[in-house]
Write a protein that holds these residues in place. Sequence first.
Motif, PDB file in Angstrom:
ATOM      1  N   GLY A 190     -11.401  -5.865  -0.414  1.00 22.20           N
ATOM      2  CA  GLY A 190     -10.760  -7.146  -0.620  1.00 22.20           C
ATOM      3  C   GLY A 190      -9.457  -7.216   0.155  1.00 22.20           C
ATOM      4  O   GLY A 190      -9.105  -6.314   0.920  1.00 22.20           O
ATOM      5  N   GLY A 191      -8.723  -8.260  -0.068  1.00 21.12           N
ATOM      6  CA  GLY A 191      -7.513  -8.464   0.723  1.00 21.12           C
ATOM      7  C   GLY A 191      -6.265  -7.813   0.176  1.00 21.12           C
ATOM      8  O   GLY A 191      -5.176  -8.101   0.666  1.00 21.12           O
ATOM      9  N   THR A 192      -6.381  -6.951  -0.830  1.00 19.93           N
ATOM     10  CA  THR A 192      -5.179  -6.367  -1.435  1.00 19.93           C
ATOM     11  C   THR A 192      -5.114  -4.864  -1.207  1.00 19.93           C
ATOM     12  O   THR A 192      -6.135  -4.202  -0.986  1.00 19.93           O
ATOM     13  CB  THR A 192      -5.133  -6.630  -2.949  1.00 19.93           C
ATOM     14  OG1 THR A 192      -6.176  -5.889  -3.592  1.00 19.93           O
ATOM     15  CG2 THR A 192      -5.293  -8.108  -3.253  1.00 19.93           C
ATOM     16  N   ALA A 193      -3.900  -4.349  -1.307  1.00 18.13           N
ATOM     17  CA  ALA A 193      -3.699  -2.902  -1.182  1.00 18.13           C
ATOM     18  C   ALA A 193      -4.422  -2.159  -2.294  1.00 18.13           C
ATOM     19  O   ALA A 193      -4.974  -1.077  -2.078  1.00 18.13           O
ATOM     20  CB  ALA A 193      -2.203  -2.596  -1.220  1.00 18.13           C
TER      21      ALA A 193
ATOM     22  N   PHE B  72       0.835  -1.203   0.000  1.00 23.08           N
ATOM     23  CA  PHE B  72       0.000   0.000   0.000  1.00 23.08           C
ATOM     24  C   PHE B  72       0.870   1.255   0.000  1.00 23.08           C
ATOM     25  O   PHE B  72       0.583   2.228  -0.718  1.00 23.08           O
ATOM     26  CB  PHE B  72      -0.938   0.023   1.214  1.00 23.08           C
ATOM     27  CG  PHE B  72      -1.961   1.124   1.134  1.00 23.08           C
ATOM     28  CD1 PHE B  72      -3.194   0.917   0.536  1.00 23.08           C
ATOM     29  CD2 PHE B  72      -1.685   2.389   1.622  1.00 23.08           C
ATOM     30  CE1 PHE B  72      -4.127   1.936   0.429  1.00 23.08           C
ATOM     31  CE2 PHE B  72      -2.602   3.420   1.522  1.00 23.08           C
ATOM     32  CZ  PHE B  72      -3.840   3.195   0.917  1.00 23.08           C
ATOM     33  N   ALA B  73       1.927   1.245   0.787  1.00 25.14           N
ATOM     34  CA  ALA B  73       2.829   2.404   0.840  1.00 25.14           C
ATOM     35  C   ALA B  73       3.448   2.665  -0.530  1.00 25.14           C
ATOM     36  O   ALA B  73       3.583   3.826  -0.951  1.00 25.14           O
ATOM     37  CB  ALA B  73       3.925   2.168   1.878  1.00 25.14           C
TER      38      ALA B  73
ATOM     39  N   SER C 255      -7.232  -2.962  -3.841  1.00 25.46           N
ATOM     40  CA  SER C 255      -8.675  -2.890  -3.598  1.00 25.46           C
ATOM     41  C   SER C 255      -8.996  -1.848  -2.527  1.00 25.46           C
ATOM     42  O   SER C 255      -9.984  -1.115  -2.638  1.00 25.46           O
ATOM     43  CB  SER C 255      -9.214  -4.258  -3.185  1.00 25.46           C
ATOM     44  OG  SER C 255      -8.617  -4.707  -1.981  1.00 25.46           O
ATOM     45  N   ALA C 256      -8.157  -1.755  -1.495  1.00 26.51           N
ATOM     46  CA  ALA C 256      -8.387  -0.750  -0.452  1.00 26.51           C
ATOM     47  C   ALA C 256      -8.190   0.650  -1.022  1.00 26.51           C
ATOM     48  O   ALA C 256      -9.002   1.557  -0.784  1.00 26.51           O
ATOM     49  CB  ALA C 256      -7.444  -0.990   0.718  1.00 26.51           C
TER      50      ALA C 256
END
Length: 364
Positions: free
Chosen positions: A320-323, A247-248, A325-326
């Motif tokens: 969802g479980g991914t950066a 995510f970073a 998707s967030a």
Amino acid sequence: MSHRSRHLFALLLAAPLCAQEAGPPAQTPAPPSKGVLLKALQWMQSTDPERRQAAFRSVHLLGREAVPAFQKALRKALEYHERRLADTLRSRNRGGNPYQELVSISEELNKERSRLYPLIMQDWKKDKTRIDSLRDQFGKLEALYQQAARLAAADTSDLDRQIDSAIQALVDIHDQLARFEGQTREEAARISDEERKRNALEESYDGHSYLQAARSLGAMRSEVTRLASANQQNNSRPWANTPQKNFARLISYERTVLGIGPVLLEEKLCAAAAGHSHDMRAMGFFSHASPVSGKRSFTDRARQAGFGGSPHGECIAIAGGTAVSAYRSWYYSDGHRHIMLARGPNVIGIGPAGSHWTLVTGRQ
């Protein structure tokens, strides 16, 4: 150039003055001969700085009658080295000339950033069509950024050596002209090397263009280096997990494309974000306001985790479980997008817990 060569040239330039001293005392000294001036001009036009300096030193052995002719020779040498600089800047080596190519791209990139960023920071009331359009426009901005970044990564060492050689010659000649125009040694000593270089370049069209191009290349290289440094620091955090690092990397890249700079993972903010995600998941609530004592607001949670900076904002999502998707979930929510892409923050905390995600931004 050997000491003997410099001595011979000094004698050559001094010869007319010595001949005049042997003549009748009342005779007006003659200006230097065309041969002497031609030799001086040739050495002033040399790419060898020692030869130029030898010409400058030797001419001062002559009397005042040499000054007008010498100034004329200096100006001819100045024109010669200005053409050298122009030819170097306009030449096309194997990798092209990033200085020249990057100017127009940087101008377009910065213009597009100035246009698009205010639109991104508007409240579109979660209008998907509008925000889809923002993503399309961001894609075009991204293409410009990547083109500029490729040019900034080019090896310009050979080109820089040629440019620096021409620039130093311009500086040398400007120094001599200033001396003949009355500048004292004390005044010259107060001018820094960087200022002398800038002044010499500003005097010519191509020099002025080069300064603009060098600023564009330097700024772009700084952006690329800053992003690479942020990614390296974030990837080296021993306490951060893969989703946090991913995510970073994503948010730092998008912020850099927009011209607002990357962010660093901050351990205490990550702990606060992760704690809130775990609380929401375990206690079955979804809100910025927590029922847990002492952790009601994101500011409370950051302080409780020990963050010493200034918390800026918080984003929460069930994604969802991914950066990716967030990030996408928050991008399509105006308030959350504004928090992610605000100019002020320089650190973030990201805390996934299953499908629950929390992002906290801050400044240190």
